[in-house]
Each structure stands twice: as structure tokens, then as C-alpha cells.
Design a protein around this motif. Structure first.
Motif, short mmCIF file in Angstrom:
data_model
loop_
_atom_site.label_atom_id
_atom_site.label_comp_id
_atom_site.label_asym_id
_atom_site.label_seq_id
_atom_site.Cartn_x
_atom_site.Cartn_y
_atom_site.Cartn_z
N LEU A 42 0.84 -1.22 0.00
CA LEU A 42 0.00 0.00 0.00
C LEU A 42 0.86 1.26 0.00
N THR A 43 1.94 1.22 0.77
CA THR A 43 2.84 2.37 0.84
C THR A 43 3.43 2.64 -0.54
N ARG A 44 3.76 1.56 -1.24
CA ARG A 44 4.40 1.69 -2.55
C ARG A 44 3.39 2.10 -3.63
N LEU A 56 -0.02 3.10 -3.43
CA LEU A 56 -0.93 4.24 -3.24
C LEU A 56 -0.19 5.46 -2.70
N HIS A 57 1.15 5.34 -2.62
CA HIS A 57 1.99 6.43 -2.07
C HIS A 57 1.44 6.86 -0.70
N ALA A 58 1.14 5.87 0.14
CA ALA A 58 0.52 6.15 1.44
C ALA A 58 1.56 6.56 2.46
N ALA A 59 1.26 7.65 3.17
CA ALA A 59 2.12 8.09 4.28
C ALA A 59 1.82 7.21 5.50
N THR A 60 2.68 7.31 6.52
CA THR A 60 2.47 6.51 7.74
C THR A 60 1.12 6.79 8.37
N SER A 61 0.72 8.09 8.37
CA SER A 61 -0.58 8.45 8.97
C SER A 61 -1.73 7.85 8.17
N ASP A 62 -1.58 7.78 6.84
CA ASP A 62 -2.62 7.15 6.00
C ASP A 62 -2.78 5.68 6.36
N ILE A 63 -1.63 5.01 6.51
CA ILE A 63 -1.64 3.58 6.84
C ILE A 63 -2.35 3.36 8.18
N ALA A 101 -13.13 -1.03 -1.38
CA ALA A 101 -11.74 -1.08 -0.88
C ALA A 101 -10.82 -1.74 -1.90
N GLY A 102 -11.29 -2.85 -2.50
CA GLY A 102 -10.46 -3.59 -3.46
C GLY A 102 -10.15 -2.79 -4.71
N LEU A 103 -11.06 -1.88 -5.09
CA LEU A 103 -10.87 -1.08 -6.32
C LEU A 103 -10.42 0.35 -6.03
N ALA A 104 -10.13 0.65 -4.75
CA ALA A 104 -9.77 2.03 -4.36
C ALA A 104 -8.54 2.51 -5.12
N GLY A 105 -8.62 3.78 -5.59
CA GLY A 105 -7.49 4.35 -6.33
C GLY A 105 -6.72 5.37 -5.51
N SER A 106 -7.19 5.63 -4.28
CA SER A 106 -6.48 6.61 -3.43
C SER A 106 -6.61 6.17 -1.98
N THR A 107 -5.76 6.75 -1.14
CA THR A 107 -5.78 6.40 0.29
C THR A 107 -7.11 6.81 0.93
N SER A 108 -7.67 7.98 0.54
CA SER A 108 -8.92 8.45 1.16
C SER A 108 -10.08 7.53 0.82
N GLN A 109 -10.09 7.00 -0.43
CA GLN A 109 -11.15 6.05 -0.81
C GLN A 109 -11.06 4.76 0.02
N LEU A 110 -9.82 4.32 0.22
CA LEU A 110 -9.63 3.07 0.98
C LEU A 110 -10.03 3.27 2.44
N ILE A 111 -9.68 4.42 3.01
CA ILE A 111 -10.04 4.71 4.41
C ILE A 111 -11.57 4.74 4.56
N TRP A 126 -2.59 -6.01 -4.09
CA TRP A 126 -3.12 -5.78 -2.74
C TRP A 126 -4.65 -5.75 -2.67
N GLY A 127 -5.32 -5.27 -3.73
CA GLY A 127 -6.79 -5.17 -3.71
C GLY A 127 -7.48 -6.51 -3.56
N ALA A 128 -6.78 -7.59 -3.94
CA ALA A 128 -7.37 -8.94 -3.86
C ALA A 128 -7.69 -9.35 -2.42
N ILE A 129 -6.96 -8.78 -1.44
CA ILE A 129 -7.24 -9.16 -0.04
C ILE A 129 -8.64 -8.72 0.38
N PHE A 130 -9.19 -7.71 -0.30
CA PHE A 130 -10.57 -7.28 -0.02
C PHE A 130 -11.58 -7.98 -0.92
N LEU A 131 -11.20 -8.18 -2.18
CA LEU A 131 -12.15 -8.76 -3.14
C LEU A 131 -12.51 -10.20 -2.80
#
Length: 465
Positions: A38-40, A42-49, A94-104, A165-170
């Protein structure tokens, strides 16, 4: 449906609701292994994670009581269906999210579905089984909890090795769809015949109070216990939960009847539930670090090596062995013995310096203790609450488990940090944390057993008099 026999398809229904339960529990831990991806990607910061992980548990823990109350009022089958649908839709987003905010946001939606599922599965199990079969049914339900806890990292690791990574939700979606179809076809509707008016203020206060409390506990290890990020939500939690207790005492039809806490069976089981999850949650958090940083295993190897704990719980509960022991020993002795076994397991992990062999012995002891103590405690809580309030009882049980586990991670994590800060090596700090957990568990076992034994005596005297 004959109350003496239970529902004719009760074991099949239990299988269906346990499958629904398993997906929710797997999602509590499955995301941890996906953090590097996810970090790689979605370019997620630690706070996003942190928010991706916490959005799910915060929403779920905040809504457990209102979800249980809604199930009692509007129908447990309806809420089970709503929970599965929300969980499935959230998993798809979640599985198809294209950004950290969508996944959250998707994880928060899954948390709502999760709260509905966790409360209704236990409430339905209590409704469809006759009293003499309830301990065995709750044993199976508890075993699925253990399986979900241990299976998350393993399934997550396997999926990530072969898919994105999206497969873990799908993977949740077919399970949710199958569960929904089976619930529609098989599960009978049940609800509180009085149909109390909804306690909207109580629901709002409990949600804000519990979410604030869990947020403060989650933030403590990373931000420091005296930081504003911890003290502010902790203060909100104290004020709001106090207001909740005041309101529930005043309102004519409360969401959580505080008179339950006058029942010694209920308070004994509640006390034990908090302390067992405190010791377990914290100790397992330390154990995964012990396996990785002291014994040198990778995340997937460490996950595989914690599996004996869950497998022991599953073996003892699915075969009905633990339920037979509990019936023979009685609830107070079952809880005390189970928690002594868990405590001995934690001491073995902390003190036996024999590589994985010491950890394995500890895991087997903890598994055996959990298999006996957890169902006995859940059954004691549910039995102390009127059957028409089964959803609220399941909400209380789930809330205590979330709270105790979060507190265990926070407190035992703090013991580890202070030990390492004072110059002790990591292995010594981890051992100190495990021993604190062992003391909390054994103290909780004897306290809960004492309260339950006294409650049984009072009930026997009243029946005799």
C-alpha cells in the motif's frame, strides 16, 4: 420452532453465521501484511496507513452496542443481512480504491457491516439453540474468533504473494454473497417482542465515547501517553461515557440497561472478559515481535508459527471437548482453570529460553486456556441477559473484547518501551511485558471465578428459600 429442541437446521445456520463472522475477523488483521504494498502503490504516508487500519476498528468498536440494540429492535435476521451487504459493498470499494482516502472510507463502511455481523451472529446462535446446546455452539463461535485472528496474516500473506493488494478485499465478496443467500434462506427472524423505542441519544453517546476511548488507546504507543493526541480523546471518552451512563439510568427504555451490572454473574463475566482480552491482545502483540525480532522469522513465517494457538482452540471447541470440560467443572472453575493455563503459557514464552520450543509450549497452553475460558465467559454474559436482549448482550461482549485487547496492546507495549528505554535488551523487555500480561490474566481469572461462584450461591439460596 421447539424451544426444547432448538431450530431443526441449527448447525447448518451456525456454519453460515460463522462464515460471515470469519470474514469480519480476518479483516481485523489482514491489512497488516499489505502495508509495504500500500505504501508503494498508493503512495501512502504513515498516517494514511494508520487510518486505513484504525478506521475499521474504530467504527466497529464504536458501533457494537448500537448495532446489537438495533438487532434486538428491528430483527436479527434483517441486521445480519444488512451487515453482510454493507461488508460486501465496502470490500468491493476497498479492493478497487485508487487513493488512500477512498480506501479509508471503504474500511469505515466495512466497520459498520462488521459491527452488525459480530453482534447478530452471537445473538442468533443464542436464539436457535436450546439452553443445553448453547455452550457447545458458543464454543464453535469462539473457535471461529481464534481462527479469524490467526488466519488474517496467513491469508493476507498468501494472497499478496500471488495477486495485487486489492485482492485481499475482493476475496470477501463471494463469501459475503454466499452468506447473504444462506441467511435469507435459512435463518429465522427473531427480535425483542416489546419493540422498545430506539434510544438515539444513548446510541450516539456510546458510539462517540467508545470510539474516543479506543482512539486514545491506539494513539498512546506511537504518540506518548501524555500527548494531546491521547489526552484529548481520553477526556472526551470519560465525559461522554459518563453522560451515557447518566442518560441510560434516566431514560424509560435504555439501550443498555445498567441494572444488568447488579447481576454478579454478569459483572463477574464482564471483569474476566476485559482482563483475559487485555492479557491476550497485549501478549500476542508482543509475541509477533518476539518471533520476528528475537527469533528472526519473517512476517509470514511468524504468522505460521502462531497458528498452533488457534488450531488448539479450534480442535478443543469444534470437537466439543472444551464444552464437556466446562459442563463438568462449572463456569467459575472453567474460567479460573482456563486463565491459569493462559497465564502459564505467557510465562513459558517469557521464561523458557529455548528458541521456538518455549514459544510453542506457551502457544499450546494459551490455546487450551482460551478454548475453555472464552466460551464459558461469553455464555455467562449472554445467560445473565434476558433472551430478548441477546443483541445488546453480544454488543457488550464484543465491546469488552475490543476494549480489553486494545488496552493490552497499549499497556504491555508501554512496558516494553520503558524496559528498552532503561537499557534492557529487546528480549528482556518483551519478557517483562509477557509477565505483566500473565499476572493480569491470572488475577482476572480468580476475580471473575470468585464473583461467578458468589452469584451461583445467591441463586441457589434464592431457589432453596
Amino acid at each position: 420452532m421447539s424451544s426444547s429442541q432448538g431450530h431443526p437446521q441449527r448447525w447448518l445456520i451456525l456454519g453460515v453465521i460463522c462464515l460471515a463472522q470469519l470474514t469480519v475477523l480476518l479483516d481485523n488483521t489482514v491489512l497488516n501484511v499489505a502495508i509495504p504494498s500500500l505504501t508503494r502503490e498508493l503512495h501512502a504516508a504513515t498516517s494514511d496507513i494508520q487510518w486505513m487500519i484504525n478506521a475499521y476498528s474504530l467504527v466497529q468498536s464504536g458501533l457494537l452496542l448500537p448495532a446489537g440494540s438495533a438487532a434486538d429492535r428491528y430483527g436479527r435476521k434483517k441486521m445480519l443481512m444488512a451487515g453482510l451487504a454493507l461488508f460486501g459493498i465496502g470490500s468491493l470499494v476497498a479492493g478497487l480504491a485508487g487513493s488512500t482516502s477512498q480506501l479509508i472510507a471503504a474500511r469505515a463502511g466495512m466497520g459498520i457491516g462488521g459491527a452488525l455481523l459480530l453482534t447478530t451472529t452471537l445473538a442468533v446462535a443464542m436464539q436457535i439453540f436450546a439452553p443445553e446446546e448453547q455452550p457447545k455452539a458458543i464454543g464453535v463461535w469462539s473457535a471461529v474468533n481464534a481462527l479469524g485472528f490467526a488466519g488474517g496474516p496467513l491469508i493476507g500473506g498468501f494472497v499478496l504473494k500471488h495477486f495485487w493488494w486489492g485482492a485481499i478485499f475482493l476475496v470477501n465478496i463471494p463469501v459475503a454473497a454466499l452468506g447473504l443467500a444462506a441467511v435469507v434462506a435459512l435463518v429465522p427472524e427473531s427480535k425483542d417482542p416489546r419493540g422498545d423505542r430506539p434510544d438515539l441519544l444513548g446510541a450516539l453517546l456510546s458510539t462517540i465515547g467508545m470510539a474516543s476511548l479506543v482512539f486514545a488507546i491506539i494513539s498512546g504507543p506511537g504518540h506518548g501517553w501524555t500527548s494531546a493526541r491521547v489526552l484529548a480523546p481520553a477526556a472526551v471518552a470519560v465525559v461522554v461515557l459518563s453522560a451515557f451512563a447518566w442518560w441510560e439510568n434516566r431514560v424509560h427504555e435504555p439501550m443498555l440497561d445498567l441494572h444488568f451490572f447488579r447481576d454478579r454473574r454478569f459483572t463477574g463475566a464482564v471483569t474476566g472478559a476485559v482482563l483475559i482480552t487485555f492479557g491476550m491482545g497485549g501478549a500476542l502483540f508482543l509475541l509477533t515481535q518476539h518471533l520476528q525480532f528475537v527469533l528472526g522469522y519473517g512476517p509470514l513465517e511468524a504468522g505460521l508459527r502462531t497458528a498452533p494457538l488457534a488450531l488448539t482452540v479450534v480442535a478443543l471447541n469444534f470437537t466439543g471437548v472444551a464444552a464437556k470440560w466446562s459442563a463438568r467443572l462449572g463456569t467459575p472453575v472453567s474460567i479460573a482453570l482456563g486463565m491459569v493455563a493462559i497465564s502459564a503459557g505467557l510465562v513459558a514464552i517469557a521464561e523458557l529460553d529455548t528458541g521456538y520450543a518455549g514459544a510453542l509450549l506457551g502457544l499450546l497452553l494459551i490455546g487450551a486456556g482460551c478454548a475453555v475460558a472464552n466460551p464459558a465467559m461469553a455464555h455467562a454474559i449472554m445467560s445473565a441477559i434476558p433472551p430478548e436482549k441477546a443483541g445488546v448482550g453480544a454488543g457488550v461482549n464484543g465491546t469488552l473484547a475490543e476494549f480489553g485487547s486494545g488496552l493490552g496492546v497499549a499497556v504491555l507495549g508501554a512496558v516494553l518501551s520503558s524496559s528498552v528505554a532503561s537499557g534492557e535488551p529487546l528480549s528482556a523487555g518483551l519478557g517483562a511485558g509477557q509477565l505483566v500480561g500473565a499476572v493480569a490474566v491470572v488475577a482476572g481469572g480468580f476475580l471473575a471465578a470468585g464473583l461467578l461462584r458468589r452469584a451461583e450461591r445467591v441463586v441457589a439460596q434464592e431457589a432453596g428459600g
